[in-house]
Design a protein around this motif. Structure first.
Motif, mmCIF file in Angstrom:
data_model
loop_
_atom_site.group_PDB
_atom_site.id
_atom_site.type_symbol
_atom_site.label_atom_id
_atom_site.label_comp_id
_atom_site.label_asym_id
_atom_site.label_seq_id
_atom_site.Cartn_x
_atom_site.Cartn_y
_atom_site.Cartn_z
ATOM 1 N N ASN A 183 0.832 -1.211 0.000
ATOM 2 C CA ASN A 183 0.000 0.000 0.000
ATOM 3 C C ASN A 183 0.863 1.256 0.000
ATOM 4 O O ASN A 183 0.658 2.189 0.794
ATOM 5 N N ARG A 205 -2.306 -10.135 7.280
ATOM 6 C CA ARG A 205 -3.274 -10.060 8.369
ATOM 7 C C ARG A 205 -2.592 -10.034 9.732
ATOM 8 O O ARG A 205 -2.899 -9.192 10.579
ATOM 9 N N LEU A 229 -3.488 -5.916 8.386
ATOM 10 C CA LEU A 229 -4.341 -5.531 7.266
ATOM 11 C C LEU A 229 -5.418 -6.597 7.111
ATOM 12 O O LEU A 229 -5.350 -7.477 6.249
ATOM 13 N N GLY A 231 -8.438 -6.486 6.079
ATOM 14 C CA GLY A 231 -9.394 -6.425 4.985
ATOM 15 C C GLY A 231 -9.221 -7.565 4.005
ATOM 16 O O GLY A 231 -10.138 -7.874 3.243
ATOM 17 N N THR A 232 -8.052 -8.194 4.013
ATOM 18 C CA THR A 232 -7.822 -9.391 3.207
ATOM 19 C C THR A 232 -8.358 -10.588 3.977
ATOM 20 O O THR A 232 -7.871 -10.903 5.064
ATOM 21 N N THR A 276 -3.611 -3.979 -0.970
ATOM 22 C CA THR A 276 -4.793 -4.601 -0.370
ATOM 23 C C THR A 276 -5.970 -3.631 -0.484
ATOM 24 O O THR A 276 -5.826 -2.503 -0.975
ATOM 25 N N GLU A 281 -7.259 -1.946 1.765
ATOM 26 C CA GLU A 281 -6.968 -0.733 2.536
ATOM 27 C C GLU A 281 -6.177 0.279 1.704
ATOM 28 O O GLU A 281 -6.252 1.491 1.962
ATOM 29 N N ASP A 293 -8.280 3.134 -0.725
ATOM 30 C CA ASP A 293 -9.199 4.124 -0.157
ATOM 31 C C ASP A 293 -9.346 5.350 -1.056
ATOM 32 O O ASP A 293 -10.450 5.893 -1.197
ATOM 33 N N PRO A 327 -14.310 -7.182 -0.088
ATOM 34 C CA PRO A 327 -13.020 -6.568 -0.394
ATOM 35 C C PRO A 327 -12.356 -7.169 -1.635
ATOM 36 O O PRO A 327 -11.902 -6.429 -2.526
#
Length: 397
Positions: free
Chosen positions: A7, A26, A31, A33-34, A72, A74, A77, A102
């Protein structure tokens, strides 16, 4: 240690070689969101962008991403397309439990970039790798279609291939591969491995999943047998199904071996390094290979030790054969069958070796014949049948 960009942020971390990218994102970077669903690369819930290409992070090793760019959910955005997709998903009621969302957005973003027109059939096919258990996909398809339509009406054209200029595995567009990633690629793509001194890696050591012990004898002195074992071309000629791909050196060989197991025909292409110890008449061969058709890969190690017998007039060859196999062939290569295959291979090799030492011309038809798993399987069945009959007779008498 690996270094990658996640990111748009540089990240360096120590990871276990077995750690998957999803777990690293994760648990290591928080993170979350994955998402993880099937953990077999089927459901698509773990999809991320790897060097701007959608990839399954649950079946991608983190070390294989050393030097790569990872994005990812995130990291999207502020992404223009992702913002439009989120609004469309809300408008078209394309979300229920949200677990798949996601990864669905990441895959949909790739579609918006690539598709020239909002074709519903094309959208459904392209999203078939992302499973949803709630929505029935109707709202999702409408949302993606609406974004594509809106962008094309604003003269925002599609980008063929989403900007990809080369075909290949996900991440192949990355040019900043560091040493750890090179080691992973060397093990997975052994056809790219070159001899030491050309700037690429040597064939790595490994821990075999299965080790087999065997031996055979030849009626020739150990010194002569050891001398022949140093002739790589002669040894390859004695091994059924084997062929050299380039001129070998005393330390390295490249080539292939043909294997046929029932309906599956495999050609393992790869390389091996050769080690020899003349003080105790022993040696070691470590190799890696892969078959593109069956998507199977193997690592193998053969250790041999020559022992004089019959007062030095003959030689006993003690063998230790270790290997690890992954892919389609690993599903049918059960231990019992592999042991019998190795036994038959050893016998054929010993017979060809004896013929060569005796100066008998090589049988070209036999030397190029594949290792036929069907004939070996029937031989195994006959052997097992004889053993069962013998046990029955022993009980009776």
């Amino acid at each position: 240690m690996i270094g990658l960009t996640v990111n748009a942020r540089a990240v360096e971390a120590a990871v276990e070689p077995r750690t998957h990218l999803a777990d690293f994102l994760r648990e290591g970077l928080d993170l979350t969101g994955t998402h993880l669903g099937c953990e077999h690369g089927v459901c698509g819930a773990c999809t991320v962008l790897l060097d701007d290409m959608p990839a399954r992070s649950c079946i991608t090793y983190a070390v294989a991403c050393d030097g790569a760019r990872v994005t990812t959910i995130e990291g999207l955005d502020e992404d223009e397309i992702a913002i439009e997709l989120r609004a469309a998903f809300q408008r078209e009621h394309a979300v229920q439990c949200g677990y798949c969302t996601p990864a669905m957005l990441i895959s949909a973003r790739d579609l918006v970039l690539r598709l020239s027109e909002a074709d519903e059939c094309g959208i459904r096919i392209a999203l078939s790798g992302n499973l949803c258990r709630c929505t029935g996909y109707v709202g999702i398809v409408r949302a993606v279609k609406s974004v594509i339509d809106a962008r094309r009406k604003r003269d925002l054209s599609s980008i063929p291939g989403a900007g990809r200029t080369t075909l290949g595995p996900v991440g192949s567009g990355n040019r900043a591969v560091s040493s750890n990633a090179a080691a992973v690629n060397a093990a997975a793509h052994q056809s790219e491995i070159q001899p030491e001194g050309t700037g690429t890696l040597a064939i790595p050591d490994f821990r075999p999943a299965l080790v087999l012990q065997d031996q055979f004898t030849v009626a020739y002195p150990p010194d002569r047998v050891f001398e022949m074992f140093g002739d790589v071309a002669a040894i390859a000629a004695c091994l059924p199904g084997a062929a050299l791909g380039a001129a070998p050196t005393p330390e390295r060989v490249e080539g292939m071996i043909r294997v046929k197991l029932g309906p599956i025909s495999a050609i393992f292409r790869g390389s091996a390094r050769i080690e020899r110890d003349s003080t105790n008449l022993s040696g070691r061969i470590v190799g890696i290979g892969s078959d593109q058709r069956s998507r199977s890969s193997t690592q193998g190690e053969i250790r041999y030790h020559l022992v004089p017998i019959e007062r030095g007039a003959g030689t006993r060859v003690d063998l230790s054969i270790g290997y690890s196999l992954t892919g389609m062939l690993a599903q049918i290569a059960r231990e019992g069958l592999v042991r019998d295959l190795a036994s038959r291979l050893t016998k054929d090799f010993a017979r060809n070796l004896d013929r060569h030492l005796a100066g008998i011309p090589r049988d070209d038809a036999a030397s190029t014949q594949s290792l036929n798993g069907i004939s070996l399987l029937f031989g195994l069945l006959r052997k097992r049948a004889r053993e069962i009959c013998q046990r029955v007779l022993d009980r009776r008498y």
